[in-house]
Design a protein around this motif. Structure first.
Motif, mmCIF file in Angstrom:
data_model
loop_
_atom_site.group_PDB
_atom_site.id
_atom_site.type_symbol
_atom_site.label_atom_id
_atom_site.label_comp_id
_atom_site.label_asym_id
_atom_site.label_seq_id
_atom_site.Cartn_x
_atom_site.Cartn_y
_atom_site.Cartn_z
ATOM 1 N N ASP A 173 0.825 -1.211 0.000
ATOM 2 C CA ASP A 173 0.000 0.000 0.000
ATOM 3 C C ASP A 173 0.860 1.264 0.000
ATOM 4 O O ASP A 173 0.385 2.352 -0.314
ATOM 5 C CB ASP A 173 -0.892 0.048 1.260
ATOM 6 N N LEU A 174 2.110 1.106 0.421
ATOM 7 C CA LEU A 174 2.971 2.277 0.617
ATOM 8 C C LEU A 174 4.023 2.443 -0.469
ATOM 9 O O LEU A 174 4.751 3.430 -0.491
ATOM 10 C CB LEU A 174 3.686 2.173 1.972
ATOM 11 N N LEU A 175 4.140 1.443 -1.342
ATOM 12 C CA LEU A 175 5.184 1.522 -2.358
ATOM 13 C C LEU A 175 4.638 2.285 -3.559
ATOM 14 O O LEU A 175 3.919 1.748 -4.374
ATOM 15 C CB LEU A 175 5.634 0.115 -2.779
ATOM 16 N N GLY A 176 4.963 3.544 -3.626
ATOM 17 C CA GLY A 176 4.478 4.360 -4.735
ATOM 18 C C GLY A 176 5.631 5.065 -5.401
ATOM 19 O O GLY A 176 6.781 4.661 -5.265
ATOM 20 N N GLU A 177 5.306 6.132 -6.094
ATOM 21 C CA GLU A 177 6.347 6.899 -6.767
ATOM 22 C C GLU A 177 7.241 7.580 -5.726
ATOM 23 O O GLU A 177 6.810 7.897 -4.632
ATOM 24 C CB GLU A 177 5.687 7.950 -7.656
ATOM 25 N N MET A 178 8.492 7.780 -6.103
ATOM 26 C CA MET A 178 9.428 8.470 -5.231
ATOM 27 C C MET A 178 9.324 9.969 -5.474
ATOM 28 O O MET A 178 8.913 10.412 -6.541
ATOM 29 C CB MET A 178 10.848 8.008 -5.521
ATOM 30 N N GLY A 179 9.740 10.746 -4.469
ATOM 31 C CA GLY A 179 9.685 12.193 -4.597
ATOM 32 C C GLY A 179 11.034 12.795 -4.919
ATOM 33 O O GLY A 179 11.927 12.119 -5.432
ATOM 34 N N GLY A 180 11.214 14.070 -4.597
ATOM 35 C CA GLY A 180 12.436 14.783 -4.939
ATOM 36 C C GLY A 180 13.207 15.241 -3.725
ATOM 37 O O GLY A 180 13.877 14.446 -3.085
ATOM 38 N N GLY A 181 13.112 16.535 -3.414
ATOM 39 C CA GLY A 181 13.879 17.121 -2.306
ATOM 40 C C GLY A 181 13.423 16.607 -0.954
ATOM 41 O O GLY A 181 12.496 15.804 -0.859
ATOM 42 N N THR A 182 14.114 17.078 0.100
ATOM 43 C CA THR A 182 13.840 16.533 1.429
ATOM 44 C C THR A 182 13.612 17.626 2.454
ATOM 45 O O THR A 182 14.476 18.489 2.633
ATOM 46 C CB THR A 182 15.031 15.686 1.923
ATOM 47 N N ASP A 183 12.478 17.551 3.129
ATOM 48 C CA ASP A 183 12.226 18.437 4.262
ATOM 49 C C ASP A 183 11.687 17.594 5.402
ATOM 50 O O ASP A 183 10.512 17.234 5.426
ATOM 51 C CB ASP A 183 11.228 19.532 3.869
ATOM 52 N N LEU A 184 12.557 17.280 6.356
ATOM 53 C CA LEU A 184 12.178 16.377 7.447
ATOM 54 C C LEU A 184 11.271 17.030 8.488
ATOM 55 O O LEU A 184 10.821 16.364 9.416
ATOM 56 C CB LEU A 184 13.434 15.800 8.110
ATOM 57 N N ALA A 185 11.002 18.319 8.338
ATOM 58 C CA ALA A 185 10.045 18.956 9.243
ATOM 59 C C ALA A 185 8.611 18.693 8.796
ATOM 60 O O ALA A 185 7.665 18.911 9.548
ATOM 61 C CB ALA A 185 10.317 20.460 9.322
ATOM 62 N N THR A 213 13.858 7.637 7.819
ATOM 63 C CA THR A 213 14.548 8.536 6.893
ATOM 64 C C THR A 213 16.047 8.285 6.886
ATOM 65 O O THR A 213 16.581 7.683 7.813
ATOM 66 C CB THR A 213 14.297 9.998 7.322
ATOM 67 N N ASP A 214 16.728 8.784 5.839
ATOM 68 C CA ASP A 214 18.195 8.769 5.864
ATOM 69 C C ASP A 214 18.757 10.046 6.492
ATOM 70 O O ASP A 214 19.970 10.278 6.476
ATOM 71 C CB ASP A 214 18.763 8.537 4.453
ATOM 72 N N ASN A 215 17.879 10.888 7.012
ATOM 73 C CA ASN A 215 18.278 12.079 7.780
ATOM 74 C C ASN A 215 18.928 13.199 6.978
ATOM 75 O O ASN A 215 19.460 14.136 7.548
ATOM 76 C CB ASN A 215 19.216 11.702 8.934
ATOM 77 N N GLU A 216 18.910 13.112 5.654
ATOM 78 C CA GLU A 216 19.592 14.134 4.846
ATOM 79 C C GLU A 216 18.608 15.236 4.465
ATOM 80 O O GLU A 216 18.195 15.375 3.330
ATOM 81 C CB GLU A 216 20.206 13.482 3.594
ATOM 82 N N THR A 217 18.227 16.044 5.450
ATOM 83 C CA THR A 217 17.245 17.101 5.202
ATOM 84 C C THR A 217 17.943 18.384 4.771
ATOM 85 O O THR A 217 19.054 18.662 5.209
ATOM 86 C CB THR A 217 16.379 17.329 6.459
ATOM 87 N N TRP A 218 17.326 19.135 3.869
ATOM 88 C CA TRP A 218 17.963 20.375 3.411
ATOM 89 C C TRP A 218 16.983 21.394 2.856
ATOM 90 O O TRP A 218 17.276 22.579 2.779
ATOM 91 C CB TRP A 218 19.008 20.074 2.316
ATOM 92 N N ALA A 219 15.787 20.965 2.456
ATOM 93 C CA ALA A 219 14.947 21.838 1.639
ATOM 94 C C ALA A 219 13.962 22.686 2.446
ATOM 95 O O ALA A 219 13.263 23.512 1.868
ATOM 96 C CB ALA A 219 14.188 20.999 0.614
ATOM 97 N N GLY A 220 13.891 22.505 3.762
ATOM 98 C CA GLY A 220 12.830 23.184 4.503
ATOM 99 C C GLY A 220 13.250 24.523 5.094
ATOM 100 O O GLY A 220 14.433 24.822 5.233
ATOM 101 N N HIS A 221 12.248 25.321 5.478
ATOM 102 C CA HIS A 221 12.512 26.620 6.116
ATOM 103 C C HIS A 221 12.673 26.481 7.621
ATOM 104 O O HIS A 221 13.191 27.372 8.284
ATOM 105 C CB HIS A 221 11.364 27.588 5.807
ATOM 106 N N THR A 222 12.191 25.353 8.148
ATOM 107 C CA THR A 222 12.186 25.138 9.596
ATOM 108 C C THR A 222 12.911 23.838 9.900
ATOM 109 O O THR A 222 12.673 22.835 9.224
ATOM 110 C CB THR A 222 10.729 24.987 10.091
ATOM 111 N N HIS A 223 13.772 23.823 10.883
ATOM 112 C CA HIS A 223 14.380 22.553 11.298
ATOM 113 C C HIS A 223 13.325 21.684 11.987
ATOM 114 O O HIS A 223 12.434 22.221 12.671
ATOM 115 C CB HIS A 223 15.535 22.821 12.266
ATOM 116 N N PRO A 224 13.437 20.362 11.836
ATOM 117 C CA PRO A 224 12.478 19.475 12.501
ATOM 118 C C PRO A 224 12.374 19.768 14.002
ATOM 119 O O PRO A 224 11.269 19.749 14.551
ATOM 120 C CB PRO A 224 13.049 18.081 12.233
#
Ligand code: CA
Length: 548
Positions: free
Chosen positions: A437-449, A469-480
């Protein structure tokens, strides 16, 4: 300038310019750049040791190749061994013996480094631990190959390897010799010759002779299984071609011989596999499902199918065999696909075996009472999660989905979502959720928040938020960690965060100063138990957050 000083400066200086996750949280001097251009919290060596022992470095990550990731983790291991060798060895033994890691390879590598440590106390601890970490012949061969690659043999290392042969009973040693003759370019014969242990009994001497391909001086002392294997090979060779399969099957059944005792040509016959089935170990059974189906032994209405389905679903047998959930998930995934990796071997999956593998997957986590709390389980499906998990033919996102399902099986009140820089898929009724049920298309950038921001935007009061997660967050405006503080202020002050790492890298998003946040290795067989235990604890005292 020290790293801390540099970070403190950059935290203030660059945040305005680039903002968000591309700079540390203002005032935090304990953050480090991750591999993706964002900032996270550095893991301690103890945490990294645990991550490596469970996750390994095979296949690398999206950002770090496997050589560099192995080098980084080897440096961590050497530091941990230098800091407290005996404690590090004890940790290696704990993780390995409990079957918490999908593969024993990282533990064997860590043990190989410990066997070479400069400190005598560490070496002694490692020598004593050897039989507990190298439990089977295949483990021993892997360890020998690693020691060889690391520069070879000393007298004490030879002695430790030799003890592996002398400290088990001849029958048990014979069984290992029968099943694991060679691996990684090493034969058991090579290790035995290198270690050159003195046989403590005539039975050991006979097995040593057998391993080295010599006629035992005292044939009567040879364990029955090895004698039966030799008789089987001679009998099959002497028999006419058309009688060989029936003969081999009869001898396998009579002596309870494993697959490895059978001449390889005989393994193409259904007759022999039917004979192997009753005493086949669980792991061998998992690996044999495809061939058993291809040869027609497992047909929908066959008695063998009912037998195998019952065995796979036998939670006690699964527990005793220490089947790891990720191994079971991989076996189920491969079986349902109906063909091997290169596509030559094909089979038609039997539905009742697919169902039994679901039950086996459940059983592999062990029994666990639900916490009854409201849980949000979030799976990172950003591009970097498309990397193979531990070099296996499934992605980190697939592996994360499997672990998410494992968690929700215990928690009737769970919501599951997938996200990258936005939330993509939300499932509320997760009681009988399947990995597919959870195996779908993959996304792009990463925002762990995103999971926490989403929960806040929805106004949903969760007791626990679990992120895989692999913890490689970078795309968000807010840290988790900032998003979590805001969620606590506005929705639920007692919410806890568990971050399940799918890669053994150096940074994660878990604030080490927050008692309500926990970081663990995402492929740990104990993930559901660790999550339940952490959520079951009393709510942490709220941190002073007037500066956030
Ligand atoms: Ca990513």
């Amino acid at each position: 300038m020290t790293t801390t000083t540099t970070n403190a400066y950059l935290g203030w200086a660059t945040r305005g310019a680039r903002g968000g996750q591309a700079a540390p949280i203002p005032g935090r001097t304990d953050m480090v750049p991750n591999n993706a251009g964002g900032w996270g919290f550095a893991l301690s060596d103890t945490e990294r040791l645990d991550r490596f022992l469970v996750l390994g470095s095979e296949g690398g990550t999206y950002y770090v190749n496997q050589e560099a990731l192995t080098t980084q983790n080897a440096a961590v291991l050497l530091r941990a061994l230098a800091q407290d060798g005996p404690a590090t060895v004890a940790r290696i033994v704990d993780i390995s013996e409990a079957g918490r890691a999908p593969k024993n390879t990282p533990a064997l590598f860590a043990l190989a480094l410990a066997l070479r440590a400069p400190e005598a106390a560490t070496r002694q601890a490692a020598e004593a631990a050897l039989p507990r970490v190298a439990r089977t012949g295949t483990h021993l061969l892997q360890l020998a190959a690693m020691l060889h690659a690391l520069g070879g043999w000393s007298r004490s290392r030879r002695r430790a390897l030799g003890a592996w042969f002398t400290t088990r009973e001849p029958a048990a040693l014979g069984w290992q010799a029968l099943k694991y003759a060679q691996r990684d370019g090493f034969a058991l014969r090579d290790v035995l010759r290198l270690a050159h242990p003195k046989a403590p009994t005539p039975g050991h001497a006979a097995v040593f002779d057998w391993i080295c391909g010599r006629k035992p001086a005292d044939p009567a002392a040879l364990p029955a299984t090895l004698a039966a294997r030799d008789t089987l090979h001679r009998a099959v060779e002497a028999a006419p071609a058309e009688a060989r399969a029936a003969l081999a099957a009869a001898m396998v059944a009579h002596h309870n011989l494993p697959r490895e005792a059978v001449p390889s040509a005989m393994l193409a016959t259904a007759e022999v596999w039917r004979a192997l089935l009753p005493s086949m170990p669980m792991m061998a059974l998992l690996r044999g499902l495809a061939v058993l189906t291809r040869l027609g032994v497992l047909a929908e209405d066959a008695a063998e199918t009912a037998f195998v389905a019952a065995r796979l679903a036998d939670s006690e047998a699964v527990r005793r065999a220490r089947l790891h959930p990720f191994q079971v998930f991989l076996a189920a995934h491969t079986y349902a696909r109906g063909h091997g990796l290169r596509g030559q071997a094909k089979w038609t999956p039997v539905p009742s075996i697919i169902d039994a593998l679901e039950a086996c997957f459940d059983a592999s986590f062990g029994g666990l009472a639900p916490t009854g709390q409201h849980l949000l389980v979030a799976i990172d499906v950003s591009g970097s999660m498309s990397m193979p998990a531990q070099g296996a033919p499934v992605s980190c996102a697939d592996a994360a989905a499997a672990m998410a399902v494992a968690i929700t099986r215990r928690e009737p009140n769970a919501t599951v979502l997938t996200f990258d820089t936005k939330v993509r898929l939300v499932l509320h009724d997760t009681h009988r959720l399947k990995v597919s049920d959870l195996l779908g298309e993959m996304g792009g950038g990463t925002d762990l928040a995103q999971p926490v921001l989403w929960a806040r935007a929805q106004g949903l009061a969760f007791d626990g938020i679990v992120v895989l997660t692999d913890n490689e967050t970078w795309a968000g405006h807010t840290h988790p960690a900032e998003a979590l503080a805001e969620y606590r202020r506005t929705i639920n002050p007692a919410v806890k965060l568990v971050c399940c790492a799918m890669a053994a890298n150096h940074a994660n998003v878990v604030d080490p100063t927050d008692a309500g946040s926990l970081g663990i290795a995402g492929l740990d067989a104990a993930v559901p138990a660790l999550v339940a235990e952490f959520l079951g604890q009393a709510a942490p005292a709220l941190a002073e957050d007037d500066d956030a």
